[in-house]
Write a protein that holds these residues in place. Structure first.
Motif, mmCIF file in Angstrom:
data_model
loop_
_atom_site.group_PDB
_atom_site.id
_atom_site.type_symbol
_atom_site.label_atom_id
_atom_site.label_comp_id
_atom_site.label_asym_id
_atom_site.label_seq_id
_atom_site.Cartn_x
_atom_site.Cartn_y
_atom_site.Cartn_z
ATOM 1 N N GLU A 86 0.835 -1.204 0.000
ATOM 2 C CA GLU A 86 0.000 0.000 0.000
ATOM 3 C C GLU A 86 0.874 1.261 0.000
ATOM 4 O OE1 GLU A 86 -3.877 1.147 2.548
ATOM 5 O OE2 GLU A 86 -2.033 1.147 3.718
ATOM 6 N N GLN A 87 1.919 1.232 0.821
ATOM 7 C CA GLN A 87 2.798 2.401 0.909
ATOM 8 C C GLN A 87 3.536 2.639 -0.411
ATOM 9 O OE1 GLN A 87 2.578 4.577 3.425
ATOM 10 N NE2 GLN A 87 3.739 5.793 1.951
ATOM 11 N N ALA A 88 3.994 1.564 -1.035
ATOM 12 C CA ALA A 88 4.720 1.708 -2.312
ATOM 13 C C ALA A 88 3.802 2.302 -3.382
ATOM 14 C CB ALA A 88 5.269 0.353 -2.756
ATOM 15 N N VAL A 89 2.557 1.819 -3.444
ATOM 16 C CA VAL A 89 1.625 2.344 -4.460
ATOM 17 C C VAL A 89 1.306 3.812 -4.162
ATOM 18 C CG1 VAL A 89 -0.697 2.143 -5.440
ATOM 19 C CG2 VAL A 89 0.631 0.078 -4.968
ATOM 20 N N ARG A 90 1.067 4.124 -2.898
ATOM 21 C CA ARG A 90 0.760 5.520 -2.547
ATOM 22 C C ARG A 90 1.936 6.428 -2.913
ATOM 23 N NH1 ARG A 90 -1.957 4.823 3.447
ATOM 24 N NH2 ARG A 90 -4.063 4.330 2.734
ATOM 25 N N THR A 91 3.143 5.972 -2.625
ATOM 26 C CA THR A 91 4.321 6.810 -2.864
ATOM 27 C C THR A 91 4.571 7.021 -4.354
ATOM 28 O OG1 THR A 91 5.326 5.952 -0.858
ATOM 29 C CG2 THR A 91 6.813 7.035 -2.416
ATOM 30 N N TYR A 92 4.501 5.965 -5.141
ATOM 31 C CA TYR A 92 4.937 6.069 -6.540
ATOM 32 C C TYR A 92 3.799 6.323 -7.522
ATOM 33 C CZ TYR A 92 9.484 4.764 -4.844
ATOM 34 O OH TYR A 92 10.678 4.773 -4.165
ATOM 35 N N TYR A 93 2.577 5.920 -7.185
ATOM 36 C CA TYR A 93 1.448 6.130 -8.100
ATOM 37 C C TYR A 93 0.459 7.151 -7.544
ATOM 38 C CZ TYR A 93 3.160 2.006 -10.627
ATOM 39 O OH TYR A 93 3.937 1.118 -11.346
ATOM 40 N N GLY A 94 0.475 7.341 -6.237
ATOM 41 C CA GLY A 94 -0.302 8.424 -5.639
ATOM 42 C C GLY A 94 -1.760 8.122 -5.344
ATOM 43 N N TYR A 95 -2.178 6.856 -5.458
ATOM 44 C CA TYR A 95 -3.581 6.540 -5.161
ATOM 45 C C TYR A 95 -3.717 6.206 -3.663
ATOM 46 C CZ TYR A 95 -3.754 6.227 -10.204
ATOM 47 O OH TYR A 95 -3.640 6.517 -11.535
ATOM 48 N N GLU A 96 -4.679 6.814 -3.034
ATOM 49 C CA GLU A 96 -4.853 6.678 -1.586
ATOM 50 C C GLU A 96 -5.322 5.258 -1.200
ATOM 51 O OE1 GLU A 96 -4.197 8.486 0.891
ATOM 52 O OE2 GLU A 96 -5.418 7.575 2.489
ATOM 53 N N HIS A 97 -6.294 4.753 -1.955
ATOM 54 C CA HIS A 97 -6.884 3.444 -1.615
ATOM 55 C C HIS A 97 -6.290 2.362 -2.510
ATOM 56 C CE1 HIS A 97 -9.787 5.533 0.888
ATOM 57 N NE2 HIS A 97 -9.908 6.403 -0.097
ATOM 58 N N VAL A 98 -5.762 1.324 -1.897
ATOM 59 C CA VAL A 98 -5.056 0.280 -2.646
ATOM 60 C C VAL A 98 -5.688 -1.077 -2.322
ATOM 61 C CG1 VAL A 98 -2.826 -0.808 -3.076
ATOM 62 C CG2 VAL A 98 -2.936 1.637 -2.485
ATOM 63 N N ILE A 99 -6.109 -1.774 -3.386
ATOM 64 C CA ILE A 99 -6.744 -3.085 -3.198
ATOM 65 C C ILE A 99 -5.944 -4.112 -4.001
ATOM 66 C CG2 ILE A 99 -8.882 -4.408 -3.512
ATOM 67 C CD1 ILE A 99 -10.228 -1.498 -3.672
ATOM 68 N N PRO A 100 -5.281 -5.038 -3.316
ATOM 69 C CA PRO A 100 -4.502 -6.032 -4.066
ATOM 70 C C PRO A 100 -5.407 -6.988 -4.839
ATOM 71 C CG PRO A 100 -4.196 -6.281 -1.676
ATOM 72 C CD PRO A 100 -5.239 -5.244 -1.872
ATOM 73 N N ALA A 247 3.019 12.345 -11.725
ATOM 74 C CA ALA A 247 2.294 13.408 -12.438
ATOM 75 C C ALA A 247 1.295 12.804 -13.429
ATOM 76 C CB ALA A 247 3.286 14.316 -13.164
ATOM 77 N N MET A 248 1.686 11.724 -14.098
ATOM 78 C CA MET A 248 0.758 11.068 -15.039
ATOM 79 C C MET A 248 -0.494 10.583 -14.301
ATOM 80 S SD MET A 248 3.428 8.789 -17.320
ATOM 81 C CE MET A 248 2.400 7.394 -17.051
ATOM 82 N N CYS A 249 -0.267 9.904 -13.179
ATOM 83 C CA CYS A 249 -1.395 9.339 -12.440
ATOM 84 C C CYS A 249 -2.274 10.444 -11.846
ATOM 85 C CB CYS A 249 -0.891 8.413 -11.337
ATOM 86 S SG CYS A 249 -0.063 6.947 -11.963
ATOM 87 N N SER A 250 -1.680 11.617 -11.604
ATOM 88 C CA SER A 250 -2.457 12.692 -10.967
ATOM 89 C C SER A 250 -3.621 13.157 -11.851
ATOM 90 C CB SER A 250 -1.544 13.874 -10.635
ATOM 91 O OG SER A 250 -1.206 14.576 -11.823
#
Ligand code: P61
Length: 469
Positions: A86-100, A247-250
């Motif tokens: 979850e932390q890796a996705v938030r840091t690099y892709y910027g999405y708050e909610h992460v569902i594996p 920036a892309m994901c934003s």
């Protein structure tokens, strides 16, 4: 140096573990492909010398990823490894909610069920088979709004993944409220791994924002897209890959990711969302189809490997070597006059089967035929990306023939050496030079109803072999 010679970037790693592969005889391969119903997908991997079927899940993990496996927390609920992912996705892709999820299509299933209603319309920058299959299964119609250049193998447009804003506006004008989201891919797989520009993402965001339509992003190969933005788009050359990715994901509201691509993992994926309510609904379905929302079909160790892979994927030396290797193969083929999709994509080199075999009718699947010929010639496995992959129209039942009929040679990450790529190039060049020997294509003897290219079986349409006779 000729025009097509390019520098081969030395790999920023050395090899610590190896896996034997074997070359077989031509007569053995002729017999083997026949037994596999002329479908390279049905070959045993042991019978393949250099496997360019896909770059999905076939990557070599790093020593740190392997080490991370041992730290996996396999608790059923609330595993530490989930929070690492979850932390890796938030840091690099910027999405708050992460569902594996267990892999990309698991996420596609859930997102399609959450967002689509019968009669929905979904515009996107070209279809991808599994993505569109889930959209159609849930009752939606997909509309291709990519720029025309994406369908032209010879166009050198630097951002063939861009959306044609006029096409998008026309679909919005016609279907308005029936559009649950716009489906965007970062590097368009079916166009040959072609990127979308930052400027275009911003323009699509602006347009959809005016109509209140969310954007769902396929980030399977978004890091490769970020690399092309850095190389090709004014204003981004000095930014890091991590900054560009974020920036892309934003510009988007959510993402579905197969971690089997950019993130070097052998299995895994995730859904990323900004909206808490939507995420709650997606979690509810993940429980039914994937597993608890803190593992979603992945083992704890897989989540660790994905998290570590995400970090490695944005290292500039890593992505430079990855895309550079693919470019090297592409430019060797261009130099020999083999018609391939230009510009060379991020993960693959695509051979234009209609240009190689112009006399074969589309009903005889020139792409599949060429893929079989490459295997017979050199034990090289690629995959058809054309009429066979496009399947049938769910309403009319007719075969769909997209403008391009390609054989994709996808290069797994950190797996093959330059010498392997030379073997591949030499094989493709020999098949291209001897293309007149391929007289007829293939016809179905077994046609599955979903994603038919994976399990279809064929016989040569003209008798015993695709090589006449
Ligand atoms: C590939 F024809 N790609 O390129 P999953 N989005 C994107 C992908 O490239 C992708 C998925 C979603 C594969 C394997 C593959 O119908 C197909 O983790 C842009 O494989 O479930 C997968 O991710 C799905 C090819 C999968 C297909 C399904 O070789």
């Amino acid at each position: 140096m000729n025009d097509h010679a390019i520098e081969y970037p030395a790999e920023p790693w050395r090899i610590k573990s190896v896996e034997p592969i074997r070359q077989t005889s031509r007569s053995y391969r002729e017999q083997t492909i026949r037994q596999a119903g002329w479908n390279p997908c049905l070959l045993r991997s042991e019978d393949v010398y250099i496997d360019l079927f896909t770059d999905s899940g076939t990557n070599a993990m790093s020593d740190r990823q392997w080490a991370a496996l041992m730290t996996g927390d396999e608790a059923y609920a609330g595993a530490r490894s989930f929070y690492v992912l979850e932390q890796a996705v938030r840091t690099y892709y910027g999405y708050e909610h992460v569902i594996p999820v267990h892999q990309g299509r698991g996420g596609e299933n859930i997102m399609s069920r959450v967002l689509i209603r019968p009669g929905s319309h979904i515009p996107g920058n070209m279809f991808f088979p599994s993505t569109r299959a889930h959209q159609e299964l849930n009752g939606a119609t997909f509309h291709d709004v990519v720029i025309d250049e994406a369908h032209d193998p010879s166009s050198g447009h630097p951002f063939k993944g861009d959306v044609d804003l006029a096409k998008l506006e026309a679909v919005i004008g016609e279907y308005g409220d029936a559009i649950p989201y716009v489906s965007l891919a970062a590097t368009v797989n079916m166009a040959g791994g072609q990127p979308i520009s930052m400027a275009n993402l911003a323009a699509v965001r602006e347009l959809t924002g005016r109509h209140g339509i969310p954007i769902m992003f396929d980030t399977a190969r978004a890091v490769e897209n970020a690399w092309f933005v850095k190389q090709r788009e004014a204003g981004w050359g000095d930014r890091s890959i991590a900054e560009i990715l974020l920036a892309m994901c934003s510009f988007t509201d959510g993402a579905v990711t197969s971690s089997k691509k950019d993130s070097f993992a052998n299995i895994g994926g995730w859904i990323g969302l900004r909206d808490g309510e939507l995420a709650e609904r997606a979690r509810g379905l993940a429980l039914l189809f994937e597993g608890l929302h803190t593992y979603g079909g992945m083992a704890g160790r897989d989540m660790e490997a994905v998290a570590r892979g995400i970090e490695e994927s944005v290292e500039e030396s890593s992505i430079r070597a990855r895309v550079g290797q693919v470019e090297y193969l592409g430019h060797r083929l261009l130099a020999a006059g083999v018609p391939v999709v230009r510009p060379i994509g991020g993960h693959c080199v695509c051979i234009d089967a209609l240009a190689v075999l112009p006399l074969l009718p589309r009903e005889e699947f020139p792409g599949q035929t060429l893929a079989a010929a490459l295997y017979v010639e050199g034990g090289i496995r690629g995959v058809e990306r054309g009429g066979l992959s496009a399947g049938r129209d769910p309403v009319t039942g007719e075969n769909r023939y997209p403008p391009m009929e390609l054989v994709r040679l996808a290069v797994p990450r950190r797996v093959y050496t330059r010498a392997h790529l030379d073997v591949v190039a030499d094989c493709v060049i020999r098949v291209h030079e001897g293309r007149d020997r391929i007289k007829r294509g293939l016809r179905f003897v077994h046609e599955p109803s979903h994603l038919r290219f994976f399990q279809a079986r064929f016989v040569p349409a003209g008798g015993n072999s695709i090589f006449g006779g």
